[in-house]
Motif scaffolding. Structure first.
Motif, PDB file in Angstrom:
ATOM      1  N   PHE A  91       0.844  -1.190   0.000  1.00 46.65           N
ATOM      2  CA  PHE A  91       0.000   0.000   0.000  1.00 46.65           C
ATOM      3  C   PHE A  91       0.882   1.243   0.000  1.00 46.65           C
ATOM      4  N   VAL A  92       0.590   2.141  -0.923  1.00 49.48           N
ATOM      5  CA  VAL A  92       1.366   3.376  -1.089  1.00 49.48           C
ATOM      6  C   VAL A  92       0.562   4.527  -0.510  1.00 49.48           C
ATOM      7  N   LEU A  93       1.126   5.169   0.509  1.00 51.69           N
ATOM      8  CA  LEU A  93       0.456   6.269   1.200  1.00 51.69           C
ATOM      9  C   LEU A  93       1.201   7.570   0.888  1.00 51.69           C
ATOM     10  N   PRO A  94       0.791   8.310  -0.152  1.00 51.12           N
ATOM     11  CA  PRO A  94       1.466   9.572  -0.490  1.00 51.12           C
ATOM     12  C   PRO A  94       1.294  10.578   0.645  1.00 51.12           C
ATOM     13  N   TYR A  95       2.340  11.370   0.869  1.00 49.39           N
ATOM     14  CA  TYR A  95       2.274  12.353   1.941  1.00 49.39           C
ATOM     15  C   TYR A  95       2.342  13.772   1.386  1.00 49.39           C
ATOM     16  N   HIS A  96       1.518  14.654   1.981  1.00 45.69           N
ATOM     17  CA  HIS A  96       1.534  16.084   1.667  1.00 45.69           C
ATOM     18  C   HIS A  96       1.199  16.842   2.948  1.00 45.69           C
ATOM     19  N   ARG A  97       1.813  17.961   3.170  1.00 37.81           N
ATOM     20  CA  ARG A  97       1.681  18.665   4.441  1.00 37.81           C
ATOM     21  C   ARG A  97       0.266  19.173   4.710  1.00 37.81           C
ATOM     22  N   ASP A  98      -0.585  19.250   3.681  1.00 38.22           N
ATOM     23  CA  ASP A  98      -1.939  19.748   3.879  1.00 38.22           C
ATOM     24  C   ASP A  98      -2.936  18.669   4.309  1.00 38.22           C
ATOM     25  N   MET A  99      -2.461  17.493   4.541  1.00 36.43           N
ATOM     26  CA  MET A  99      -3.370  16.422   4.960  1.00 36.43           C
ATOM     27  C   MET A  99      -3.957  16.725   6.332  1.00 36.43           C
ATOM     28  N   GLY A 145       7.931  -4.942   5.988  1.00 39.49           N
ATOM     29  CA  GLY A 145       7.597  -3.761   6.765  1.00 39.49           C
ATOM     30  C   GLY A 145       7.519  -2.496   5.930  1.00 39.49           C
ATOM     31  N   THR A 146       7.358  -1.383   6.634  1.00 38.26           N
ATOM     32  CA  THR A 146       7.187  -0.076   5.996  1.00 38.26           C
ATOM     33  C   THR A 146       8.510   0.454   5.463  1.00 38.26           C
ATOM     34  N   THR A 147       8.421   1.085   4.300  1.00 37.26           N
ATOM     35  CA  THR A 147       9.563   1.800   3.734  1.00 37.26           C
ATOM     36  C   THR A 147       9.086   3.175   3.267  1.00 37.26           C
ATOM     37  N   THR A 148      10.030   4.057   3.007  1.00 36.53           N
ATOM     38  CA  THR A 148       9.732   5.358   2.401  1.00 36.53           C
ATOM     39  C   THR A 148      10.211   5.325   0.960  1.00 36.53           C
ATOM     40  N   ILE A 149       9.373   5.749   0.023  1.00 35.01           N
ATOM     41  CA  ILE A 149       9.733   5.687  -1.393  1.00 35.01           C
ATOM     42  C   ILE A 149       9.569   7.059  -2.034  1.00 35.01           C
ATOM     43  N   SER A 150      10.301   7.263  -3.108  1.00 39.97           N
ATOM     44  CA  SER A 150      10.180   8.491  -3.893  1.00 39.97           C
ATOM     45  C   SER A 150       9.046   8.339  -4.894  1.00 39.97           C
ATOM     46  N   LEU A 151       8.366   9.433  -5.176  1.00 39.82           N
ATOM     47  CA  LEU A 151       7.301   9.435  -6.169  1.00 39.82           C
ATOM     48  C   LEU A 151       7.723  10.126  -7.461  1.00 39.82           C
ATOM     49  N   GLU A 156       5.199   4.090  -8.968  1.00 41.67           N
ATOM     50  CA  GLU A 156       4.208   4.503  -7.969  1.00 41.67           C
ATOM     51  C   GLU A 156       3.836   5.976  -8.105  1.00 41.67           C
ATOM     52  N   GLY A 157       4.783   6.791  -8.555  1.00 38.52           N
ATOM     53  CA  GLY A 157       4.511   8.215  -8.683  1.00 38.52           C
ATOM     54  C   GLY A 157       3.929   8.614 -10.018  1.00 38.52           C
ATOM     55  N   ALA A 158       4.042   7.754 -11.037  1.00 39.17           N
ATOM     56  CA  ALA A 158       3.625   8.117 -12.395  1.00 39.17           C
ATOM     57  C   ALA A 158       2.175   8.571 -12.502  1.00 39.17           C
ATOM     58  N   PRO A 159       1.204   7.937 -11.801  1.00 39.37           N
ATOM     59  CA  PRO A 159      -0.188   8.382 -11.960  1.00 39.37           C
ATOM     60  C   PRO A 159      -0.536   9.614 -11.141  1.00 39.37           C
ATOM     61  N   LEU A 160       0.386  10.081 -10.281  1.00 37.68           N
ATOM     62  CA  LEU A 160       0.055  11.110  -9.298  1.00 37.68           C
ATOM     63  C   LEU A 160       0.537  12.489  -9.719  1.00 37.68           C
ATOM     64  N   GLN A 161      -0.099  13.495  -9.141  1.00 35.17           N
ATOM     65  CA  GLN A 161       0.290  14.884  -9.396  1.00 35.17           C
ATOM     66  C   GLN A 161       1.702  15.145  -8.870  1.00 35.17           C
ATOM     67  N   ASP A 162       2.379  16.106  -9.472  1.00 38.42           N
ATOM     68  CA  ASP A 162       3.790  16.371  -9.155  1.00 38.42           C
ATOM     69  C   ASP A 162       3.998  16.856  -7.725  1.00 38.42           C
ATOM     70  N   LYS A 163       2.951  17.386  -7.082  1.00 34.57           N
ATOM     71  CA  LYS A 163       3.141  17.932  -5.734  1.00 34.57           C
ATOM     72  C   LYS A 163       3.439  16.843  -4.703  1.00 34.57           C
ATOM     73  N   PHE A 164       3.208  15.583  -5.061  1.00 24.25           N
ATOM     74  CA  PHE A 164       3.491  14.486  -4.137  1.00 24.25           C
ATOM     75  C   PHE A 164       4.903  13.978  -4.389  1.00 24.25           C
ATOM     76  N   ASP A 165       5.778  14.213  -3.409  1.00 30.68           N
ATOM     77  CA  ASP A 165       7.198  13.869  -3.557  1.00 30.68           C
ATOM     78  C   ASP A 165       7.537  12.499  -3.008  1.00 30.68           C
ATOM     79  N   THR A 166       6.997  12.183  -1.850  1.00 32.79           N
ATOM     80  CA  THR A 166       7.352  10.944  -1.170  1.00 32.79           C
ATOM     81  C   THR A 166       6.094  10.219  -0.694  1.00 32.79           C
ATOM     82  N   ALA A 167       6.281   8.946  -0.373  1.00 30.17           N
ATOM     83  CA  ALA A 167       5.166   8.146   0.143  1.00 30.17           C
ATOM     84  C   ALA A 167       5.713   7.111   1.112  1.00 30.17           C
ATOM     85  N   PHE A 168       4.858   6.684   2.017  1.00 31.25           N
ATOM     86  CA  PHE A 168       5.167   5.540   2.872  1.00 31.25           C
ATOM     87  C   PHE A 168       4.541   4.319   2.222  1.00 31.25           C
TER      88      PHE A 168
END
Length: 528
Positions: A91-99, A145-151, A156-168
């Protein structure tokens, strides 16, 4: 524990996952069991889930640590018991500070008190803390376990908007929910239970400490079943059964919450799931589904009447579309939705202020107010169904002296007697024995039936040997198996519950399937 008379130990009302799980456990402990389901197995909530064995990451924000721990432990126990219909998923959980938090969670209230400058935001450090707990609460052994990945520049990042840099990225499991129910029912029957589908419990009265229940069959026949105890596992109808069928004075209540899902064309080219967080604090999954599609869900809406069929409303559909469009580079619209479904979660009424905040934990209550005992099952989630069944039998130990202990942990369901990583090998063997099977066809059969797939294909040398082809690789041989072994009676049972081939079949093909099943069932009944 039947004493030789016509009195059963248990009458289980409801053929969803809780009812079938309890029936299986009880039969395996030596109790004589009859299960009655007024429709098809898994015809309500148990075929309308998000189809995940998961710990419930967001439940940590409600401090439901016992529920999360039990669910996390169960993930791997269930995975081992049914590796054909359940498998690991990342499961990819994108992170953004406005969440944001959902405003009613205990965690959000705590942070708002001690860190008011956060203004309801869900900080990254809190997510990492929650995921650390998620990794370690349940004694994880199989799942990574959990890892941090680049988007950026990643699949994993290809379908997402550019404002999402990293994900758990963390682990949970997929499960074919309605097949899970059918397999539990089959195993219960193999251990001595009587499983009756399309049979409604019309009334139940206690006489001298025994329940006399009148059952109505689909063909109009009625019969009386006598039982020492009832299990009310009616799901959304648990309250109705309490009040109108067994006429109990219990004050326990159920809160009906509708969860809707939509299915779209495939939105991304990898096999991982997205866990999206909204600006309103809610969460949404976007999951690879049936190879060519994406499953999106779910919603939480109050649902007043269990007799009102739940449907995904246009408002819910648009909410889910708008939600995922906050993340997607290429937005979707209503025209991309190929199917939708909705189910009603029968949550225990704990007085929570919103549907989202209502507990997902289960509550089991034995009621003796009528004289003979009835065990009422409130709430629960698919991940903890086996533990719920164990606890239900522990409760019934008050009724049945000397009841043996639990036995289901580690016991495979039908077709699940192979290693967790054994699907490719089974597919290879099936294709070697039947070269006419395509990779996709063989994989579908193994994912549905596991080691029993070979029993369906039998000694077939060609596709024609499998009987009539209804389309999408569904043949008469498979339909016959589902009718004879898995209680299927109508086309909808096959294409929407025992499988999801309804996504691929045309109306004419479905009509031909229904005609075949109707005629075959009539011939079978005439021969009896």
């Amino acid at each position: 524990m039947d004493d030789g008379g016509d009195i059963r130990d248990l009458l289980v009302i409801g053929g969803g996952i809780n009812g079938c799980g309890i029936a299986r456990d009880a039969a395996g402990r030596g109790l004589s069991v009859t299960l009655a389901e007024m429709n098809d197995l898994a015809s309500a909530t148990s075929s309308a889930s998000t189809k995940l064995f998961h710990g419930g990451l967001r439940y940590l924000e409600y401090f439901e640590f016992r529920l999360v721990r039990e669910s996390l432990i169960e993930r791997e126990a269930l995975l081992r018991a049914m590796p054909h219909i359940s498998w690991p998923m990342r499961f990819v959980l994108p992170y953004h500070r406005d969440m944001r938090f959902e405003s009613e969670t205990p965690t959000s209230k705590l942070l708002n008190t001690f860190m008011p400058w956060m203004k309801g935001r869900r900080p990254g450090w809190l997510l990492r803390t929650g995921l650390f707990m998620y990794d370690h609460l349940g004694g994880r052994k199989i799942l990574p376990g959990t890892t941090t990945i680049s988007l950026h520049g990643t699949p994993e990042g290809a379908p997402l908007q550019d404002k999402f840099d990293t994900a758990f990225e963390y682990s949970d499991c997929w499960v074919e929910d309605s097949r899970l129910v059918a397999l539990n029912a089959r195993d219960a029957e193999a251990r001595g239970a009587r499983v009756l589908t399309r049979t409604k419990v019309l009334s139940a009265e206690q006489k001298d400490g025994i329940w006399d229940a009148r059952l109505g069959h689909e063909d109009g026949r009625t019969e009386t079943v006598r039982a020492r105890a009832l299990v009310n596992a009616g799901g959304p109808w648990v309250g109705d059964i309490l009040r109108n069928t067994v006429r109990s004075n219990s004050r326990e209540g159920v809160r009906l919450v509708r969860g809707s899902h939509i299915v779209t064309r495939r939105l991304f080219d990898h096999d991982k799931c997205y866990f999206f967080q909204g600006m309103d604090g809610r969460i949404m999954f976007a999951i690879p589904y049936e190879t060519d599609f994406t499953l999106i869900g779910t919603t939480d809406q109050e649902h007043e009447d269990p007799s009102t069929k739940p449907v995904c409303t246009p408002e819910e559909r648009d909410y889910m579309i708008d939600f995922v469009n906050q993340y997607l580079m290429e937005p979707i619209g209503p025209e991309d939705v190929v199917w939708s479904y909705s189910g009603v979660r029968p949550l225990y009424d704990d007085g929570a202020s919103s549907a989202t905040a209502a507990t997902r934990d289960y509550v089991l209550k034995i009621d003796r107010s009528a004289g003979a005992p009835v065990l009422n099952v409130f709430g629960g989630k698919i991940t903890t169904y086996r533990r719920l069944a164990e606890h239900a039998l522990d409760k019934l130990g008050e009724v049945f002296d000397g009841l043996p202990g639990g036995w289901t942990e580690g016991k495979p369901l039908p077709g699940g007697d192979f290693p967790v990583d054994g699907v490719p090998r089974l597919v290879e063997r099936l294709r070697a024995a039947h070269p006419f099977l395509s990779e996709r066809w063989a994989l579908r059969l193994v994912r549905a039936y596991g080691t029993e797939a070979k029993d369906i294909t039998g000694d077939a040398k060609t596709a024609a040997d499998m009987g009539h082809d209804f389309g999408a690789s569904l043949t008469a041989a498979e339909v016959d198996w589902l009718m004879d072994r898995e209680y299927a009676r109508r086309a909808e049972d096959v294409i929407w519950r025992r499988s999801k081939l309804g996504l691929r079949l045309e109306d004419g093909q479905v009509a031909a399937l229904d005609k075949y099943m109707t005629e075959r069932r009539a011939a079978t009944l005439a021969a009896e």
